[in-house]
Structure formats: C-alpha cells, structure tokens
Design an enzyme around this catalytic site. Structure first.
Site, PDB file in Angstrom:
ATOM      1  N   SER A  66      18.195  56.449 -51.271  1.00  0.00           N
ATOM      2  CA  SER A  66      19.085  57.254 -50.455  1.00  0.00           C
ATOM      3  C   SER A  66      19.156  58.697 -50.971  1.00  0.00           C
ATOM      4  O   SER A  66      18.132  59.360 -51.061  1.00  0.00           O
ATOM      5  CB  SER A  66      20.464  56.597 -50.397  1.00  0.00           C
ATOM      6  OG  SER A  66      21.200  57.108 -49.323  1.00  0.00           O
ATOM      7  N   ASP A  85      16.115  50.214 -41.408  1.00  0.00           N
ATOM      8  CA  ASP A  85      17.178  51.153 -41.771  1.00  0.00           C
ATOM      9  C   ASP A  85      17.233  52.264 -40.734  1.00  0.00           C
ATOM     10  O   ASP A  85      16.233  52.929 -40.471  1.00  0.00           O
ATOM     11  CB  ASP A  85      16.895  51.740 -43.155  1.00  0.00           C
ATOM     12  CG  ASP A  85      17.864  52.838 -43.526  1.00  0.00           C
ATOM     13  OD1 ASP A  85      19.029  52.789 -43.085  1.00  0.00           O
ATOM     14  OD2 ASP A  85      17.466  53.737 -44.301  1.00  0.00           O
ATOM     15  N   HIS A  91      18.525  49.635 -45.509  1.00  0.00           N
ATOM     16  CA  HIS A  91      18.579  50.833 -46.344  1.00  0.00           C
ATOM     17  C   HIS A  91      18.453  50.520 -47.832  1.00  0.00           C
ATOM     18  O   HIS A  91      17.812  51.256 -48.567  1.00  0.00           O
ATOM     19  CB  HIS A  91      19.904  51.546 -46.067  1.00  0.00           C
ATOM     20  CG  HIS A  91      19.999  52.918 -46.640  1.00  0.00           C
ATOM     21  ND1 HIS A  91      19.124  53.926 -46.308  1.00  0.00           N
ATOM     22  CD2 HIS A  91      20.870  53.464 -47.532  1.00  0.00           C
ATOM     23  CE1 HIS A  91      19.456  55.037 -46.961  1.00  0.00           C
ATOM     24  NE2 HIS A  91      20.504  54.775 -47.710  1.00  0.00           N
TER      25      HIS A  91
END
Length: 491
Positions: free
Chosen positions: A177, A415, A468
């Site tokens: 991320s 994601d 994710h």
C-alpha cells in the site's frame, strides 16, 4: 555482553553453521498472552532510539535456517498505519481467534503460512507516532517521505549493531500500500550508503504489494479495472473517457464529475479492498441511500452502502492506502482517521488487534511502553503530520533496478484500492526488455496468478483472487511466491 557479541559476529562470518545470539539483553520475548505452547523460533522486540524517536520493532527469527535465511523488513502503509497489521492479520507467526467475550483477549494459534517459515522478519512501527512507536517531543511526529526513509535507515544501522549475527544475511525490504512509497525511498537510502562505501547491510532488493507509486498511473487504474471486472458497463466506461479524457482523475469539470459519479454508484457497497469479499459496516450505518448524499468529493469517499454483513474473524479492512481515484499528490497527506471523521470509510473493524495490543500484559510481554507513555495502539494513527515530498516513485524504481537490485512488484488482482492495472502499467513503462513473457504461475497444483519478468531483475506478479493485503486472502500462495523469490528460484 559486548565482547560476547564481537566473538559471535566472528563465528557468524567464519562458521555459518554456528548461529550465536547477540540480541540486546531483555529483548527476548518469552511468552505472549493468548498463546499456549512453544514458539517455533525465537522472538525479540523493543525500541531503537533515533534522534529522540523511539521506534518499536518485533523480530521473528526464521524457523528454517536463521544464519542463512534473509532478513526482511516489513512495513505497512497508510501513511500512519501500524506494521502489526501485517503481523496480526497477514503473515505473522500466529493466527488470532476472537475472544469469547467483548473484552476477552484473542487466542493465538500457530500460522502455518507465516513468512518466518523462510525468513527472519522485522515488523517496524514507522514513522514515529505510529503504532507502538513514540516520542516525548510531539515535533517528532511531523514527518514525510524523505524524513521517514532517512530515519528508518538510521534505525537499521543501529538495529544491525544490536543484532550483529545477521549482518551478512541477505537483506530485503517489503511492504504494501503506502509502503509503495516507504520501500523504494528507503531502498534509495541504502543504495546511497553502499555507493559511499559504507556497507554494513547486505542489501539485495525489495518487494512491494499493491503499492502506491505514481499519481498518473495510480489515478488512471480504477476505471479500466472496474470495466475489466464487469463492475461498469461499456457505456459508462466510454462515457468517462469521452467526458474526462485519459487523466480522468484530474478533471474537475461538471460533465466529468457526472460520469465518475456513475462509476461510484455502480461500485457502491463493494469491499474496495477485495471486490469478492463481503463488507463489514457498523451497525445501523449501512444504508444505501446515504451513499447518494451530495458532497464536494467523489462518492468513493462516502459510505459505501449495502446490507450489514460482518465477516467471520478478520473484519477490518482499514487504512491501507488511498481509496479509488483519490491519488496521492505532493504536499500534506490527510490520514485515514481524519477522513473518517467526515466520511465513512468502508469495511472498518480492527477489534482483535486493538484489544490485544492495548492490553497491559501483552505490552509488558513484548517490551512495549505502557499506554500512558506511548498512547493507545491504533491501526492507523491520527497523531502524525505527514507530507508526501518524494514525488513519483518511477525514477526511484528506474534507478534501483539499474543498480542491479532485485525487485518484485506483486498485486492481488481483486483489489480496487490500488488496482493491478496501475502496477502493471508502470512496471511496463520502465521500458525494460521482457525476459519472460506473460505466463501463469502455479501453487498447490493450481494456477495462482500471472507474471511477467523484465531485464534488470524486475518481476511483476499477480495473485489470482487476492485483495489489497495479499497474504491475508491467499496465505499459502503468498508464502509460495515469497519463498521462491527469496530463494532465487523460478516462480
């Protein structure tokens, strides 16, 4: 103690079959509340002070071969989110079972897919003010990309002095991320040190999962992803590009906004971190009509509607990166808790981690400061002030791959927060010759995803059906590609 460490370091260098501990006194974790049994490897934790910043780390020693296995630094994103997210919910040594009552501690069970199976892994709370890291000077909570990289580099230099038995192990950085910013900026600091002839760390490369990278590539990833996943129609897809142009995320015209609103309405109610998973909503808050309230921001910032469908155990999906087309731009970065004060951020529940890490016995066991010193643990903090000042990561990746460092960019292909479409596009944009054309990779006798390899030791890899946080959704497959890549074996 110091003399013992010197001799231990010599043994590690000359006799790799001998592994001598030189860990700082009092850092050994001997037990953890909620777990009954023996650890499969040794754990160490504590603080390293850097310029008045008390940075907390948790080291899980490899279960396979500590003297030879790589040392991997793990960083979660946010910015401002704790790396215990990875420890508790992803690839740490334990799986956490919800306690029987609201205030009961979770029960811990050994995780058969922990990344400590094949690596010595450090979970670092960074930057200062995140998780269990703290400072008595609130000015230390003002930071940004470049300062975070510099401070983390200083942490590593001190950490390896505390653990000299690992000094010759291959060292890698990994994260997901917003760590798509943390990882390459830190890698650049390590590369600079190597270039200056200062090489106390055997740095070999890095890996980034579903990582924030570049405003243009991140900003233009969503609509192609939504179209490819059959979340929006051909008509909506074409309308967005006709109304907004290619850089639709940066077009503020009324006609463009109207087209993007159709995308928002189409994907409302989905779990943006994995479109295949149900979304947890706070009781009484999940009303679809609320998602249609007018606002000055795209609907992606508003509550995503739908029915109340709590997940079984790991219900929280909060704070990993910028949602949808709200790309990271230069300047001050709003933190997730700040966004949540005004806008409902979908799929939030981090009860297990919050209960465990704010327990006094747990903090004592892991040598963390009590709550009255460091403050309560939060998955994503509101304490820090963060500035995105490193710009696009494309030049960083270009430079680091040209310096012969190994790089793995991986993406859970479901994601919607940082879609694979952006990562695939920017890796291709580096312009390297394809060394292995797009192909499937296998795990457990099944197709587990796809990859493409480039010259300069760059690999782009997808994980089929993952969201994710890849190891959370596909733990077996994640350990598989992680092991093969670290071991320099074909994936």
């Amino acid at each position: 103690m110091a003399n013992n460490c010197v001799w231990g370091m010599l043994f590690c260098v000359l006799l790799l079959s001998v592994f001598t501990e030189c860990a700082p006194e009092g850092s050994l974790v001997t037990h953890l509340p909620g777990f009954n049994g023996s650890f499969p490897s040794k754990h160490y934790s504590g603080y390293v002070e850097v310029d008045g910043k008390n940075l907390f780390y948790y080291l899980v020693v490899s279960e396979r071969s500590p003297p030879q296995d790589p040392v991997v630094l793990w960083l979660n994103g946010g910015p401002g989110c704790s790396s215990f997210d990875g420890f508790i919910y992803e690839h740490g040594p334990f799986n956490f079972e919800v306690g029987k009552s609201e205030k009961a501690l979770p029960k811990l069970h050994l995780n058969g897919y922990s990344w400590s199976k094949v690596s010595n892994i450090i979970y670092l709370e960074s930057p200062c003010g995140v998780g269990l890291s703290y400072s008595s000077d609130t000015g230390k909570y003002v930071t940004g990309d470049l300062d975070t990289a510099s401070t983390t580099h200083a942490f590593l230099l001190k950490w390896f002095k505390l653990f000299p038995e690992f000094i010759n192990n291959p060292f890698y950085i990994a994260g997901e991320s917003y760590a798509g910013i943390y990882v390459p900026t830190l890698a650049a600091e390590l590369a600079k040190g190597t270039k200056r002839g200062v090489k106390p760390i055997n740095f070999k490369g890095y890996m980034v999962g579903n990582g924030v990278t570049d405003e243009k590539f991140d900003g233009t990833a969503l609509v192609p992803f939504a179209h490819g996943m059959a979340l929006i129609s051909d008509d909506i897809f074409n309308e967005v590009y006709n109304s907004c142009g290619v850089l639709y995320y940066n077009n503020n015209s009324e006609t463009c906004y109207a087209s993007l609103e159709k995308v928002s309405q189409a994907i409302a109610g989905l779990n943006i971190y994995d479109i295949l998973e149900p979304c947890y909503h706070y009781p009484g808050s999940a009303k679809k009509e609320d998602a249609n309230e007018s606002t000055s921001l795209p609907l992606s910032f508003q509550m995503l509607g739908g029915t109340e469908r709590p997940l079984a155990v790991r219900k929280r999906m909060f704070g990993r990166a910028w949602p949808l087309w709200a790309t990271v731009k230069d300047g001050p970065v709003p933190l997730w808790p700040q966004l949540a004060e005004k806008y409902h951020v979908a799929c939030i529940n981090d009860d297990v981690a919050t209960t465990w890490l704010n327990n006094a016995e747990v903090r004592e066991a892991i040598h963390a400061a009590p709550v009255n010193v460091s403050g309560p643990w939060e998955l994503c903090t509101r304490k820090i002030s963060y500035n995105h000042d490193a710009g696009s990561m494309i030049p960083y990746h270009k430079n680091l791959t040209s310096l012969n460092y190994r790089v793995l960019i991986y993406s859970g292909d479901h994601d919607m927060c940082v879609p694979y479409t952006g990562s695939e596009a920017w890796t291709r944009s580096l312009g390297y010759k394809t060394s292995s054309a797009w192909r499937s990779w296998w795990s457990n006798n099944q197709v587990a995803g796809y990859l493409q390899e480039y010259d300069n030791k760059l690999t782009f890899l997808t994980i089929k059906g993952a969201g994710h946080t890849v190891p959370e959704y596909k733990p077996s497959e994640a350990l598989d590609f992680y092991t093969r890549w670290l071991d320099r074996k074909p994936i």
